[in-house]
Motif scaffolding. Structure first.
Motif, PDB file in Angstrom:
ATOM      1  N   ARG A 320       3.779  15.988  17.524  1.00  0.00           N
ATOM      2  CA  ARG A 320       3.481  17.427  17.640  1.00  0.00           C
ATOM      3  C   ARG A 320       2.271  17.820  16.795  1.00  0.00           C
ATOM      4  N   GLU A 321       2.330  17.531  15.505  1.00  0.00           N
ATOM      5  CA  GLU A 321       1.263  18.002  14.610  1.00  0.00           C
ATOM      6  C   GLU A 321      -0.014  17.173  14.760  1.00  0.00           C
ATOM      7  N   ASP A 322       0.102  15.841  14.724  1.00  0.00           N
ATOM      8  CA  ASP A 322      -1.089  14.994  14.731  1.00  0.00           C
ATOM      9  C   ASP A 322      -1.698  14.837  16.125  1.00  0.00           C
ATOM     10  N   LYS A 323      -0.850  14.565  17.123  1.00  0.00           N
ATOM     11  CA  LYS A 323      -1.358  14.255  18.462  1.00  0.00           C
ATOM     12  C   LYS A 323      -1.286  15.435  19.426  1.00  0.00           C
ATOM     13  N   GLY A 324      -0.555  16.470  19.090  1.00  0.00           N
ATOM     14  CA  GLY A 324      -0.472  17.642  19.956  1.00  0.00           C
ATOM     15  C   GLY A 324       0.132  17.365  21.313  1.00  0.00           C
ATOM     16  N   LEU A 325       1.113  16.468  21.377  1.00  0.00           N
ATOM     17  CA  LEU A 325       1.685  16.072  22.667  1.00  0.00           C
ATOM     18  C   LEU A 325       2.918  16.880  23.058  1.00  0.00           C
ATOM     19  N   ALA A 326       3.468  17.672  22.145  1.00  0.00           N
ATOM     20  CA  ALA A 326       4.727  18.365  22.427  1.00  0.00           C
ATOM     21  C   ALA A 326       4.711  19.761  21.840  1.00  0.00           C
ATOM     22  N   TYR A 327       5.355  20.686  22.572  1.00  0.00           N
ATOM     23  CA  TYR A 327       5.570  22.028  22.033  1.00  0.00           C
ATOM     24  C   TYR A 327       6.672  21.990  20.980  1.00  0.00           C
ATOM     25  N   ARG A 328       7.659  21.132  21.213  1.00  0.00           N
ATOM     26  CA  ARG A 328       8.819  21.014  20.328  1.00  0.00           C
ATOM     27  C   ARG A 328       9.271  19.568  20.334  1.00  0.00           C
ATOM     28  N   ALA A 329       9.593  19.052  19.175  1.00  0.00           N
ATOM     29  CA  ALA A 329      10.114  17.688  19.067  1.00  0.00           C
ATOM     30  C   ALA A 329      11.132  17.670  17.945  1.00  0.00           C
ATOM     31  N   GLU A 330      12.286  17.058  18.185  1.00  0.00           N
ATOM     32  CA  GLU A 330      13.312  17.037  17.151  1.00  0.00           C
ATOM     33  C   GLU A 330      14.347  15.966  17.439  1.00  0.00           C
ATOM     34  N   ALA A 331      15.113  15.637  16.432  1.00  0.00           N
ATOM     35  CA  ALA A 331      16.223  14.700  16.559  1.00  0.00           C
ATOM     36  C   ALA A 331      17.425  15.290  15.840  1.00  0.00           C
ATOM     37  N   GLY A 332      18.610  14.909  16.289  1.00  0.00           N
ATOM     38  CA  GLY A 332      19.825  15.441  15.674  1.00  0.00           C
ATOM     39  C   GLY A 332      21.051  14.818  16.295  1.00  0.00           C
ATOM     40  N   PHE A 333      22.183  15.503  16.133  1.00  0.00           N
ATOM     41  CA  PHE A 333      23.454  14.994  16.635  1.00  0.00           C
ATOM     42  C   PHE A 333      24.072  16.001  17.606  1.00  0.00           C
ATOM     43  N   GLU A 334      24.777  15.479  18.610  1.00  0.00           N
ATOM     44  CA  GLU A 334      25.554  16.304  19.525  1.00  0.00           C
ATOM     45  C   GLU A 334      26.942  15.698  19.661  1.00  0.00           C
ATOM     46  N   ASP A 335      27.939  16.577  19.796  1.00  0.00           N
ATOM     47  CA  ASP A 335      29.304  16.126  20.056  1.00  0.00           C
ATOM     48  C   ASP A 335      29.541  16.129  21.557  1.00  0.00           C
ATOM     49  N   HIS A 336      29.784  14.961  22.114  1.00  0.00           N
ATOM     50  CA  HIS A 336      30.152  14.835  23.519  1.00  0.00           C
ATOM     51  C   HIS A 336      31.637  14.498  23.573  1.00  0.00           C
ATOM     52  N   LEU A 337      32.458  15.565  23.620  1.00  0.00           N
ATOM     53  CA  LEU A 337      33.908  15.445  23.560  1.00  0.00           C
ATOM     54  C   LEU A 337      34.304  14.686  22.293  1.00  0.00           C
ATOM     55  N   ASP A 338      34.908  13.504  22.410  1.00  0.00           N
ATOM     56  CA  ASP A 338      35.378  12.802  21.225  1.00  0.00           C
ATOM     57  C   ASP A 338      34.343  11.839  20.659  1.00  0.00           C
ATOM     58  N   SER A 339      33.126  11.857  21.169  1.00  0.00           N
ATOM     59  CA  SER A 339      32.084  10.943  20.719  1.00  0.00           C
ATOM     60  C   SER A 339      30.910  11.715  20.129  1.00  0.00           C
ATOM     61  N   LEU A 340      30.235  11.082  19.182  1.00  0.00           N
ATOM     62  CA  LEU A 340      29.034  11.645  18.576  1.00  0.00           C
ATOM     63  C   LEU A 340      27.829  10.860  19.074  1.00  0.00           C
ATOM     64  N   VAL A 341      26.773  11.577  19.462  1.00  0.00           N
ATOM     65  CA  VAL A 341      25.566  10.907  19.923  1.00  0.00           C
ATOM     66  C   VAL A 341      24.373  11.378  19.099  1.00  0.00           C
ATOM     67  N   LEU A 342      23.418  10.473  18.937  1.00  0.00           N
ATOM     68  CA  LEU A 342      22.143  10.777  18.303  1.00  0.00           C
ATOM     69  C   LEU A 342      21.152  11.141  19.401  1.00  0.00           C
TER      70      LEU A 342
END
Length: 483
Positions: A320-342
């Protein structure tokens, strides 16, 4: 008016009432020394009562009298297996605290007089209630909540306007690119899965009746398995007594529905999901990881922050900052029912999509191969511990944090213990989980965008281009589950 000098001037010069920033920061002996940094103190758990009432309702009350207010959070397990359930639950959440019941008029007048509020919203797995009131109006707040959860009466005159307005709103919400990308991801990974639907389809919402809302209220709005959190200017034991008295007629009902399990995901791959004439694309990649109760999770949290969890992370800085390829970029966790995903995701212009996708994979590979520096780990730790402390300092933040922790299977102490766990994570531990969980080939997901412009480039990058038969199968499954 007499002006008192703030800065005595040399003899013979007129006194001045104002000084510049440079003058404030210096003295005749040189620059003013910086005051010593205050060591960050941990947030101690306040006085708390934690009780399960005879009807199955778990009540957690904590005294945090920073302001003369009380914050309320309640979470009711509400996951369903059909699109009709999602639609009916959405309507139920909207009408739960609406005016219209004559017998509630007195209670609503008390709420208004004291400045107390209650509101409900639905997520894919929960019916969430939030509220607030001055400390002296705790009984009024709890009484209004009890009235709503024990009285499921609602008629077509109330449902009709809510249902019609919701249908119009859904048309706008479901056109948002991030909603489309999330649903495409779920369908691609697991098939059509109503239990993970955050925004219901318009057709089943239009078909919701008053009888359906009443039935759902009776069947699923039950105290067994429900968590109620109260935080603020209160006496914890007395607060629990107030809840027990107000909810005594709230029947426990039958056994709670069994928790829904996530089906086995489809083979790990990334697919292009066509969105004709789209001017931007959504890239969303996921992989399963360990549960939050695993000993590796604190280190994984810091690794995710280093990779893409905040403004100074590798992903944000790189694409995002250096190459200007994305309006938004991020990573995190989501709960998919009983499983956690990155998750790793980004919004890009169509012409930058292929390059951005390759760069995300490259950053994932670099995260697995290049050990994060001590400075990266320390910065991520300081950021997340600081944000956690800031959240816990407010009554609303503490109440929401406790409710979330308990719903995820932790005890209330987790909210204050987790920052200490983060402080104990070493650089070597972060490096180990990075090697284990950031292999780009372990991520599947979707790229949602204009297939005519993206298919060739993404196919060369290893992305599967979904054919029309795949899209038709999704549409058929969706129509079947909507009925």
């Amino acid at each position: 008016m007499t002006v008192t000098s703030l800065d005595p001037s040399p003899a013979g010069e007129p006194a001045r009432a104002h000084r510049s920033a440079a003058e404030i920061g210096r003295t005749a002996a040189g620059a003013r020394p910086l005051p010593p940094l205050e060591s960050r103190r941990g947030h101690r758990l306040p006085a708390m009562a934690d009780t399960v009432l005879p009807n199955g309702l778990r009540v957690i009350a904590a005294r945090q009298p920073s302001t003369p207010m009380v914050e309320l959070r309640m979470s009711v397990p509400f996951a369903g297996t059909t699109f009709a359930h999602a639609a009916t639950a959405e309507v139920l959440a909207t009408v739960l605290f609406r005016r219209g019941h004559a017998e509630r008029a007195g209670r609503e007048a008390d709420m208004a007089r004291h400045g107390a509020t209650l509101a409900a919203h639905r997520t894919s797995g929960w019916l969430q209630v939030s509220g607030a009131a001055p400390g002296h109006a705790l009984d009024t707040l709890v009484g209004a909540l009890a009235d709503a959860v024990t009285d499921g009466s609602v008629d077509e005159a109330e449902i009709g306007p809510v249902r019609d307005r919701m249908v119009r709103q859904i048309a706008l919400i479901r056109a948002q690119p991030r909603v489309l990308a999330q649903e495409a991801l779920v369908a691609h990974r697991y098939g059509e899965l109503p239990a993970l639907q955050e925004v219901p389809f318009a057709a089943p919402v239009a078909a919701v009746t008053g009888a359906a809302v009443r039935d759902l209220h009776h069947e699923r709005l039950r105290p067994r398995g429900t968590v109620l959190v109260l935080v603020g200017d209160l006496d914890p034991e007395r607060a629990v007594e107030s809840v027990a008295a107000a909810t005594g007629s709230w029947g426990a009902g039958g056994p709670s529905p069994a928790p829904l399990r996530l089906p086995s995901p489809h083979p790990c791959r990334v697919a292009l999901v066509p969105r004709a004439d789209a001017v931007q694309s959504q890239i969303k990649l996921v992989r399963p990881v360990v549960a939050r109760t695993d000993d590796r999770f604190p280190a994984l949290s810091l690794a995710t922050l280093v990779f893409g969890g905040y403004f100074s992370s590798r992903l944000v800085t790189g694409i995002r900052e250096d190459k200007g390829l994305a309006y938004r970029a991020e990573a995190g966790f989501e709960d998919h029912l009983d499983s956690l995903v990155l998750t790793a995701d980004a919004d890009t212009a169509t012409e930058a999509t292929v390059t951005a996708y390759r760069e995300i994979r490259a950053e994932l590979g670099r995260m697995a191969a290049v050990v994060p520096s001590a400075a990266e780990v320390d910065a991520a730790r300081e950021y997340t511990v600081g944000m956690t402390m800031l959240t816990l300092a407010s009554q609303a933040g503490f109440a929401s944090s406790v409710a979330t922790a308990v719903c995820l299977g932790h005890e209330p102490e987790r909210v204050t213990a987790f920052p200490d766990l983060l402080r104990g994570v070493t650089r070597d531990q972060v490096a180990r989980v990075a090697r284990e969980f950031f292999d780009p080939d372990a991520f599947g997901g979707v790229v949602v965008g204009d297939a005519d412009r993206l298919a060739a480039g993404l196919r060369a990058a290893g992305v599967e281009v979904a054919d029309t038969e795949f899209q038709a199968a999704r549409a058929e499954s969706r129509d079947r589950n909507t009925r």
